[in-house]
Design an enzyme around this catalytic site. Structure first.
Site, mmCIF file in Angstrom:
data_model
loop_
_atom_site.group_PDB
_atom_site.id
_atom_site.type_symbol
_atom_site.label_atom_id
_atom_site.label_comp_id
_atom_site.label_asym_id
_atom_site.label_seq_id
_atom_site.Cartn_x
_atom_site.Cartn_y
_atom_site.Cartn_z
ATOM 1 C CE LYS A 1 51.349 41.544 9.324
ATOM 2 N NZ LYS A 1 50.304 40.648 9.720
ATOM 3 C CG ASP B 1 32.748 35.681 8.403
ATOM 4 O OD1 ASP B 1 32.151 34.636 8.737
ATOM 5 O OD2 ASP B 1 32.933 36.014 7.229
ATOM 6 C CD1 TRP C 1 31.996 33.008 0.255
ATOM 7 C CD2 TRP C 1 31.398 35.084 0.800
ATOM 8 N NE1 TRP C 1 33.128 33.797 0.232
ATOM 9 C CE2 TRP C 1 32.792 35.060 0.556
ATOM 10 C CE3 TRP C 1 30.795 36.295 1.172
ATOM 11 C CZ2 TRP C 1 33.591 36.190 0.667
ATOM 12 C CZ3 TRP C 1 31.591 37.424 1.281
ATOM 13 C CH2 TRP C 1 32.963 37.360 1.036
ATOM 14 C CD GLN D 1 33.190 41.707 0.580
ATOM 15 O OE1 GLN D 1 32.561 40.780 0.082
ATOM 16 N NE2 GLN D 1 34.009 41.529 1.599
ATOM 17 C CD1 TRP E 1 28.072 39.672 3.181
ATOM 18 C CD2 TRP E 1 28.224 41.900 3.197
ATOM 19 N NE1 TRP E 1 27.305 40.137 4.221
ATOM 20 C CE2 TRP E 1 27.387 41.499 4.247
ATOM 21 C CE3 TRP E 1 28.474 43.262 3.004
ATOM 22 C CZ2 TRP E 1 26.789 42.419 5.110
ATOM 23 C CZ3 TRP E 1 27.885 44.183 3.868
ATOM 24 C CH2 TRP E 1 27.059 43.759 4.904
ATOM 25 C CE LYS F 1 46.546 41.193 -1.938
ATOM 26 N NZ LYS F 1 46.233 39.795 -1.963
ATOM 27 N N PRO G 1 30.677 41.415 8.542
ATOM 28 C CG PRO G 1 29.971 39.295 9.207
ATOM 29 C CD PRO G 1 29.597 40.444 8.322
#
Ligand SMILES: [Zn+2]
Length: 946
Positions: free
Chosen positions: A613, A88, A537, A573, A577, A610, A49
């Site tokens: 914005k 999440d 987590w 992840q 996760w 990276k 999520p």
């Protein structure tokens, strides 16, 4: 839907896609695609999520596409693939947002002054602010997901299952409370787990002080032990020095003072202070073990060490000879090795910082100062007392809080842990049954991560999270008693005041912090909950069972379908996760949580940095989609090695290339089919063997392509499947169609070719449907004329069909030879439209069949191709242009000229007109007139006469 396709116009893919999306929504195609498949043939997918605190970025678009492609494929293979969306909701990121938004000052104290209830309410109302935006963007991306029945990690049911899972772990002896040295964020006032730090860019290169200190040996006049550190703020807390027992140490004389350092390092250090090495004299050499026990004067005297022995040289096995001086400064609480040594030697454990990283009152000159800020003053103080041997700046990689960017430090804190060491063997063993794509992660990054994993710190001293269900009390003898609550029912059973929780429907901190619970079965001891919440987590790792409120609901369904067949996330992840889900699953159920895992890489800006914005270094995803169409974006990502967990430097031009080289060509090929093929014959798989070798080949090619793509998709190799399909689009256009155009001119004769061609186009749409769901849908609906969806059709299955591998191989050879001869023509300067008498191919391979030689002759515009088996590979052209060949070449030029005029005038095929030309080869008049639907007329002014 969609509107009739107009092949005279350039396709507008974004507009077609929006029409398709509208159709799916009205038709409820997604719902049908799930319900149409039998319940007893499930394919289980777990979605990691997302946090909904910002809008989806390219990472989400990549993940979402990968999570859409495989389920669409499995659906076409007959599986029932439910896809419930999850949110999440808990954790530090949202807490930090609220602290800023409400301008809460003073960190945790500020929050508690505001009240936990107020604070959590603010978090809750902020967390799903953008959910509708998400739904819109994910929908436009073409990802199918059930937003209606979404789960949230802040739901009571979800949290109750988290409690249940934790209690299972506790009951299995896999949870303990301990003190550990962990990276700690003083701003958030909470420790972070090692995988939170391992993710993304938690480590940053920063410039720090590298200092070499002089520790004055007690009862000596001018003898010092020199120790090195990059964290001068820890020096007020120094309690010991450590040396390596077996290493050699020397005492050197320099400017009338004596310094102890490791033999292998002293030159490196002293030459920075004294360039003339003759002034540095070694006067004594000993093993580290003989330095043990030497006492020294503390640098600072703020720490009250009580009765404990401190400020002496100890031996330790962690002393590095790589850098520094071989003598390590030990501040017991601020390092993993330091802490272990301090426990072993019973050194004083006195903290010098408060929980916000500020010096405590007794460290008088620095009291109240943030630890990083104090460094300058610590250094100055030491310099003024002539205790600084050397001070320099150095750049090193230092961990920072992933949310608030504060520099972290190691801190020994009380915390709750999952005993990963106890589970380690089963974690590694169960990994054996997981299929990883790319494969190298299985024994690489993931297994290595498991092997090196420390115990997992699961407690957080925070507010907006699932409270840890541990109630604690001490009895009259001071013995600690615990009650772990695994459900709301248990809470009601053991609550001291049962009425208080009789109707409880929210178990966040503000609702249970003041609930007393009997911690003994005799109900004599009242316990209070420990204040900590779970590391979020733990919640995402509990997703498989918590999202379905197991075991309180869906018991049978969950147990039958566990573990999942498929998960997909990006590479970081593996340590987050994927890892936490694996730990929770193996700990609770003794098996892995997932069978197949597709790991993507990271999307970076075009220059490899990276995406950011503030730097504005990437195109806005929605603008890009509205420009090229989302199918182009999806195919760009799916055909890239980012699907093999490598990084992708995002390049808008490559998305544009895919639009042009795949979708425009696919559109044009289909347009040709619609205009020239005999549509009445249909496009089912031919049950005849086609007469013409090009049709024969195309049929074989489609069957073999289907087999390859199926195998690749079964192996989660979306990259190779996508690339294979892209190659085929090109082949269909630049090989099959190019060599077959003439045969399609007469609709009454081309029924075999039409069926094979149609079959190829339709199968291509099906094979592409999981990756490019929109345009595949357009083709399907236009070809079938049906108002249903390609995503409800069955995946083409030609498993039983034999493939004529010889023909496919021969055709590859022919293509190569054709390329060579084309190059040769260019080299000699004879254009392709000029027919030549012959081409001779010398090849190590046997000659292709006669019909293939004819295909080559046609494509190369030569009268015949001669094939000689030879030891050397070569091609020769007969360059003698006879008057007949010259006339034929001219005729071709004329025909081309006329076709151009017709195109410009927008004439339809078969519409006969008059053309005025100055001249043409007389012997070719009939042919020209027939082929171009004209009547020729001599005249000075060339052009069409309408
Ligand atoms: Zn922080």
């Amino acid at each position: 839907m969609p509107n009739k396709l107009d092949f005279n116009q350039q396709p507008n893919f974004p507009q077609l896609e929006e029409e398709v999306q509208k159709f799916w929504e009205e038709d409820k195609t997604f719902e049908k695609s799930v319900q149409n498949r039998p319940e007893d043939n499930p394919y289980i997918f777990y979605d990691g999520p997302p946090f909904a605190t910002g809008l989806p970025h390219y990472g989400h678009l990549l993940g979402s596409t990968s999570k859409d492609v495989i389920p669409r494929y499995q659906t076409m293979k007959g599986k029932r693939v439910e896809r419930v969306w999850g949110w999440d909701c808990h954790g530090l990121p949202i807490e930090n947002m609220i602290e800023k938004k409400l301008e809460i000052k003073g960190g945790k104290k500020g929050i508690e002054d505001l009240g936990i209830a107020n604070f959590n309410n603010a978090c809750q109302s902020e967390v799903l602010r953008l959910d509708k935006e998400w739904e819109k963007i994910i929908g436009r991306l073409g990802r199918w997901a059930d937003f209606q029945n979404n789960y949230k990690t802040m739901d009571k049911n979800y949290m109750e299952s988290v409690w249940w899972g934790f209690k299972r772990l506790f009951d299995k002896g896999l949870v303990y409370e301990g003190h550990k040295v962990i990276l700690y964020c003083p701003r958030c006032a909470t420790p972070l787990s090692n995988f939170e730090i391992a993710m993304d860019n938690s480590y940053k290169d920063v410039e720090d002080w590298s200092v070499y200190l002089k520790f004055h040996v007690k009862n000596s006049k001018n003898e010092y032990l020199v120790a090195w550190t990059t964290t001068p703020w820890t020096l007020p807390g120094n309690v010991a020095l450590a040396v390596a027992p077996d290493a050699d140490y020397v005492k050197v004389e320099l400017n009338g003072e004596y310094f102890w350092m490791a033999k292998s390092l002293y030159k490196k250090v002293t030459e920075k202070v004294e360039k003339d090495s003759s002034k540095v004299k070694v006067v004594e050499e000993v093993k580290g073990s003989s330095l043990a026990g030497i006492e020294y004067e503390p640098l600072f005297n703020y720490v009250d060490v009580g009765d404990k022995k401190s400020h002496y040289v100890a031996v330790a096995d962690f002393v590095s000879m790589e850098d520094g001086t071989g003598i390590v400064h030990t501040a017991a609480l601020f390092g993993e090795d330091d802490y272990a040594l301090a426990l072993k030697l019973d050194l004083p454990l006195v903290p010098t910082l408060d929980d916000q990283g500020k010096f405590l009152d007794f460290v008088t000159p620095f009291a109240g100062m943030f630890y990083k800020k104090a460094e300058k003053f610590v250094n100055e103080d030491l310099e003024s007392r002539n205790l600084m041997f050397l001070k320099e700046k150095m750049v090193h990689s230092y961990p920072h809080c992933y949310r608030c960017d504060t520099p972290l430090y190691f801190n020994a804190l009380p915390a709750w842990f999952v005993n990963v060491q106890k589970l380690k063997d089963s974690l590694i063993e169960t990994n054996e049954s997981i299929n990883w794509f790319p494969e190298h992660l299985k024994y690489g990054r993931f297994k290595k991560g498991l092997e090196g994993a420390p115990d997992w710190n699961i407690s957080r001293s925070r507010y907006w999270g699932t409270p840890m269900p541990i109630w604690k009390a001490h009895d009259a003898e001071g013995v600690e008693h615990l009650r772990i609550i695994g459900s709301i029912e248990e809470l009601q059973k053991w609550a001291v005041d049962a009425d208080k929780v009789a109707d409880i429907n929210n178990i966040h901190r503000e609702f249970i912090d003041d609930v007393e619970v009997w911690v003994d079965d005799e109900k004599t001891l009242k316990g209070m909950r420990i204040p900590e919440v779970f590391d979020c987590w733990v919640e995402s790792g509990s997703m498989p069972y918590a999202s379905v409120h197991y075991p309180f609901e869906n018991k049978e369904k969950f147990e039958k379908a566990y573990p999942a067949q498929f998960i997909s996330e990006y590479i970081a992840q593996t340590r987050a996760w994927f890892y936490t889900m694996h730990v929770m699953s193996v700990g609770i159920f003794d098996k892995p949580a997932f069978e197949n895992v597709l790991t993507t890489g990271t999307i970076l800006a075009e220059d490899g940095s990276k995406m950011s914005k503030s730097k504005n270094n990437y195109p806005d995803p929605m603008l890009l989609i509205n420009n090229y169409g989302v199918d182009s974006l999806r195919l760009y990502m799916m055909s890239s090695t980012v699907m093999k967990s490598e990084n992708l430097n995002f390049n808008e031009k490559e998305v544009a290339d895919i639009r042009r080289k795949v979708f425009v060509i696919w559109w044009n090929v289909y347009g040709f089919y619609k205009n020239f093929a005999n549509l009445a014959v249909g496009f089912s798989k031919p049950d005849f063997e086609p007469d013409h070798v090009m049709d024969k080949w195309l049929l074989e090619r489609v069957v073999s392509l289907t087999k390859e793509v199926t195998e690749q998709m079964d192996n989660y190799d979306v990259v190779r499947a996508s690339r294979n399909l892209m190659v085929f689009v090109d082949e269909l256009s630049t090989w099959y169609l190019r060599l077959s155009r003439d045969r399609f001119r007469d609709k009454s004769l081309n029924h075999q070719s039409s069926q094979v061609f149609g079959f190829a186009i339709y199968t291509l749409a099906q094979l592409f449907a999981p990756v490019t769901p929109f345009f595949s849908e357009v083709i399907h609906q236009d070809m079938t004329g049906n108002n249903d969806s390609i995503h409800l059709t069955n995946w083409p299955d030609f498993a039983d069909a034999k493939v004529d591998a010889d023909l496919l191989a021969k055709m590859e050879e022919v293509k190569m030879v054709v390329e060579k001869i084309r190059a040769k023509r260019q080299e000699i300067g004879i254009k392709v439209r000029q027919p030549l008498a012959s081409a001779t191919v010398k090849s190590r391979y046997s000659a292709p069949t006669q019909d293939l030689l004819e295909v080559m002759a046609l494509e190369l515009n030569v009268k015949k191709v001669l094939w000689e088996v030879s030891k050397e590979d070569d091609v020769l052209l007969d360059t003698n242009i006879t008057p007949e060949l010259k006339a034929e070449g001219e005729a071709r030029d004329v025909m081309r000229q006329i076709q151009n005029m017709r195109r410009k005038a927008g004439l339809k095929v078969g519409q006969v007109v008059e053309v005025t030309l100055k001249s043409w080869p007389e012997s070719w008049q009939d042919e020209i007139e027939k082929k171009t639907d004209v009547r020729l007329k001599k005249g000075e002014e060339e052009g069409l006469v309408s």
